[in-house]
Scaffold this motif. Structure first.
Motif, PDB file in Angstrom:
ATOM      1  N   ILE A  79     -26.770  56.690 -62.669  1.00  0.00           N
ATOM      2  CA  ILE A  79     -25.541  57.241 -62.134  1.00  0.00           C
ATOM      3  C   ILE A  79     -26.001  58.035 -60.596  1.00  0.00           C
ATOM      4  CG2 ILE A  79     -23.638  58.723 -62.242  1.00  0.00           C
ATOM      5  CD1 ILE A  79     -23.981  58.143 -65.182  1.00  0.00           C
ATOM      6  N   PHE A 100     -14.064  59.478 -55.232  1.00  0.00           N
ATOM      7  CA  PHE A 100     -14.764  58.288 -55.438  1.00  0.00           C
ATOM      8  C   PHE A 100     -16.249  58.491 -56.192  1.00  0.00           C
ATOM      9  CE2 PHE A 100     -17.273  54.519 -54.810  1.00  0.00           C
ATOM     10  CZ  PHE A 100     -16.763  53.652 -55.910  1.00  0.00           C
ATOM     11  N   ASN A 103     -15.636  60.696 -59.290  1.00  0.00           N
ATOM     12  CA  ASN A 103     -14.956  60.057 -60.298  1.00  0.00           C
ATOM     13  C   ASN A 103     -15.989  58.887 -60.995  1.00  0.00           C
ATOM     14  OD1 ASN A 103     -12.632  61.286 -60.335  1.00  0.00           O
ATOM     15  ND2 ASN A 103     -11.705  59.886 -59.000  1.00  0.00           N
ATOM     16  N   LEU A 104     -16.851  58.506 -60.024  1.00  0.00           N
ATOM     17  CA  LEU A 104     -17.801  57.513 -60.612  1.00  0.00           C
ATOM     18  C   LEU A 104     -18.964  58.113 -61.604  1.00  0.00           C
ATOM     19  CD1 LEU A 104     -19.160  54.636 -60.179  1.00  0.00           C
ATOM     20  CD2 LEU A 104     -20.716  55.786 -58.525  1.00  0.00           C
ATOM     21  N   LYS A 105     -19.399  59.310 -61.227  1.00  0.00           N
ATOM     22  CA  LYS A 105     -20.227  60.074 -61.997  1.00  0.00           C
ATOM     23  C   LYS A 105     -19.598  60.463 -63.340  1.00  0.00           C
ATOM     24  CE  LYS A 105     -22.227  63.447 -60.141  1.00  0.00           C
ATOM     25  NZ  LYS A 105     -22.357  64.672 -59.018  1.00  0.00           N
ATOM     26  N   SER A 107     -16.972  59.281 -64.955  1.00  0.00           N
ATOM     27  CA  SER A 107     -16.595  57.837 -65.784  1.00  0.00           C
ATOM     28  C   SER A 107     -17.803  57.065 -66.332  1.00  0.00           C
ATOM     29  CB  SER A 107     -15.797  56.722 -64.800  1.00  0.00           C
ATOM     30  OG  SER A 107     -16.581  56.416 -63.726  1.00  0.00           O
ATOM     31  N   LEU A 108     -19.067  57.236 -65.773  1.00  0.00           N
ATOM     32  CA  LEU A 108     -20.195  56.617 -66.441  1.00  0.00           C
ATOM     33  C   LEU A 108     -21.032  57.258 -67.163  1.00  0.00           C
ATOM     34  CD1 LEU A 108     -21.419  54.636 -63.316  1.00  0.00           C
ATOM     35  CD2 LEU A 108     -20.234  53.661 -65.268  1.00  0.00           C
ATOM     36  N   GLY A 172     -26.424  50.738 -55.769  1.00  0.00           N
ATOM     37  CA  GLY A 172     -25.225  51.460 -55.408  1.00  0.00           C
ATOM     38  C   GLY A 172     -25.074  51.121 -53.746  1.00  0.00           C
ATOM     39  N   LEU A 188     -11.480  50.295 -57.158  1.00  0.00           N
ATOM     40  CA  LEU A 188     -12.274  51.003 -57.732  1.00  0.00           C
ATOM     41  C   LEU A 188     -12.026  52.421 -58.094  1.00  0.00           C
ATOM     42  CD1 LEU A 188     -15.640  49.011 -56.479  1.00  0.00           C
ATOM     43  CD2 LEU A 188     -14.842  48.851 -58.670  1.00  0.00           C
ATOM     44  N   ALA A 192     -12.072  54.280 -61.517  1.00  0.00           N
ATOM     45  CA  ALA A 192     -13.082  55.382 -62.030  1.00  0.00           C
ATOM     46  C   ALA A 192     -12.093  56.536 -62.068  1.00  0.00           C
ATOM     47  CB  ALA A 192     -13.823  55.433 -60.651  1.00  0.00           C
TER      48      ALA A 192
END
Length: 279
Positions: A79, A100, A103-105, A107-108, A172, A188, A192
């Motif tokens: 991540i 983004f 939210n990526l961090k 959500s994962l 990434g 995306l 996310a």
């Protein structure tokens, strides 16, 4: 056609950033940010390569990356590799929204924390411990069991973390360019965001505890407000209310974390003493 974007971050700086993450993730835990501070520490190794002559941008990145983060160290390294890649692409002028990356961090981190804890702590460590304990207990005692365990588990942790970090960074970088070209970044971002809300909702239920202790007693029955009323309307509604109160105080009223902690302590003491709140 291969589309290869130049890199602002040299390999040595990437390795240093990964080494900071793997070596110091549990040195500065706190309830407000969990591992957020070590993420910011990690970015300190590369931030000057992204915005060498722009102090305002450096502060912006560090504020974004010091936010709440909690994941399994080795499995979650990918991540952070992706986060580094996204910040690098953003520094090179790509239109990547701040939310983004956040939210990526968010959500994962939940799925990878669950996967890492299950595989690493539930499978790898017990099996290796069983083998090494048997080796240590063989004969009149064998110190090599302890030595082998220490060497293997450290080497495996650093090896897996390094591979995951570099995989996340490479994937990434390539993925974000592909997403930008195909115009699917907004989808995306929306996905996310939804996943991030779901993860944070799960964290609220698991980590925030609040229960009403009031009961209405009559000659024939006892009416429990928590189980018979609040849980019937919306289970965990009090933890949600506490979370929203904290969010309001931090986001709208600009309260510091210390003031909020003090308020929670006061509410807990008064609520417990009066019986309004129960454990």
């Amino acid at each position: 056609m291969e589309n290869k974007k130049k890199s602002l971050i040299p390999k040595a700086a990437l390795i240093k950033a990964w080494f900071i993450w793997e070596t110091f993730p549990q040195t500065c835990y706190n309830y407000e940010r969990m591992m957020g501070q070590v993420v910011a520490h990690m970015f300190s190794a590369i931030i000057n390569f992204l915005y060498k002559d722009n102090p305002a941008k450096r502060k912006e990145v560090m504020k974004r990356e010091i936010e709440f983060f909690n994941v399994h160290i080795e499995f979650g390294a990918c991540i952070l590799g992706m986060a580094v890649a996204l910040e690098e692409q953003k520094a090179m002028g790509e239109e990547i929204p701040d939310e983004f990356i956040t939210n990526l961090k968010t959500s994962l981190m939940g799925p990878l924390a669950g996967m890492g804890d299950t595989i690493w702590q539930g499978v790898v460590i017990p099996i290796l411990l069983a083998v090494c304990i048997d080796l240590t207990r063989s004969g009149s005692g064998n110190i090599w069991g302890a030595i082998i365990y220490a060497v293997v588990i450290i080497a495996a942790a650093y090896g897996l973390s390094y591979w995951n970090f570099m995989f996340g960074y490479k994937a990434g970088s390539e993925a974000i360019m592909d997403f930008l070209e195909k115009g699917i970044l907004n989808k995306l971002i929306k996905g996310a965001s939804i996943m991030g809300c779901m993860v944070m909702g799960g964290l609220v239920v698991n980590y925030v505890k609040a229960s009403c202790g009031l009961k209405v007693v009559s000659s024939t029955s006892t009416y429990d407000i928590q189980t018979s009323f609040l849980d019937a309307i919306c289970p965990s509604i009090l933890p949600l209310a506490v979370t929203m109160l904290v969010y309001y105080l931090m986001n709208k009223r600009r309260w510091s974390s210390l003031k909020i902690i003090g308020l929670i302590v006061v509410i807990g003491v008064v609520g417990g003493a009066t019986g309004i709140l129960a454990y």
